[in-house]
Motif scaffolding. Sequence first.
Motif, short mmCIF file in Angstrom:
data_model
loop_
_atom_site.label_atom_id
_atom_site.label_comp_id
_atom_site.label_asym_id
_atom_site.label_seq_id
_atom_site.Cartn_x
_atom_site.Cartn_y
_atom_site.Cartn_z
N GLN A 166 -6.94 -4.53 -0.53
CA GLN A 166 -6.65 -5.39 0.54
C GLN A 166 -7.10 -5.05 1.90
O GLN A 166 -7.46 -6.36 2.39
CB GLN A 166 -5.13 -5.40 0.66
CG GLN A 166 -4.31 -6.30 1.67
CD GLN A 166 -3.03 -5.93 2.05
OE1 GLN A 166 -2.41 -5.09 1.73
NE2 GLN A 166 -2.63 -6.48 3.14
N ASN B 227 0.53 -7.82 0.65
CA ASN B 227 1.48 -6.65 0.68
C ASN B 227 2.26 -6.74 -0.53
O ASN B 227 2.54 -5.97 -1.25
CB ASN B 227 2.05 -6.48 1.96
CG ASN B 227 1.21 -5.67 2.69
OD1 ASN B 227 0.05 -5.09 2.42
ND2 ASN B 227 1.48 -5.94 4.07
N CYS C 176 0.68 -5.77 -3.90
CA CYS C 176 0.40 -4.51 -3.76
C CYS C 176 1.55 -3.71 -4.14
O CYS C 176 1.77 -2.93 -4.84
CB CYS C 176 0.02 -3.92 -2.35
SG CYS C 176 -1.74 -4.38 -1.89
N THR D 57 -4.73 -0.57 -4.40
CA THR D 57 -4.49 -2.07 -4.12
C THR D 57 -4.51 -2.22 -2.64
O THR D 57 -5.14 -3.19 -2.14
CB THR D 57 -3.22 -2.55 -4.62
OG1 THR D 57 -2.14 -1.86 -4.12
CG2 THR D 57 -3.34 -2.61 -6.31
N GLU D 58 -3.83 -1.26 -1.66
CA GLU D 58 -3.93 -1.34 -0.19
C GLU D 58 -5.37 -1.31 0.19
O GLU D 58 -5.72 -1.94 1.16
CB GLU D 58 -2.87 -0.46 0.20
CG GLU D 58 -1.63 -0.86 0.07
CD GLU D 58 -1.13 -1.93 1.02
OE1 GLU D 58 -1.69 -2.40 1.87
OE2 GLU D 58 -0.07 -2.41 0.79
#
Length: 129
Positions: free
Chosen positions: A21, A49, A52, A17-18
């Motif tokens: 992103q 964030n 995430c 997920t980071e």
Amino acid sequence: MALIRSWAAGIVVLVLTEYVQMTLIHDNFVGPSGVDSFGAALALVHLPNLVCVVLATWAAARVHPEPWREIPARHVAAACVVPAAAQLLTVTLRWDVVGVASLALWMSTGVLLAGCAVGLLLDRLVWAS
């Protein structure tokens, strides 16, 4: 072994997920110079964030098996250690940017606490149904 499995799931989800992103939001909208306003930082850095952290916490909590998930301290440790460790790592590596008096430190700590709480709540809601 149950904790390690939960932490592994949390790490995988947090890294994925980071990465998404960073490639979709940060590279396209924030850039290397950062953001200019609090609203932009909230919308482009802290809210993504939060998503995430929620997803990583939820994934780690979902993989944590019975009977250990019924022990609250153990279940919180299984779900929240990975985002907390990522926060510690980020603060340690970027101490020049994120000092104790920095608003970014307090915002990211708030994101960590809120994300862990929401991830655990999602786990409880899904587990109860």
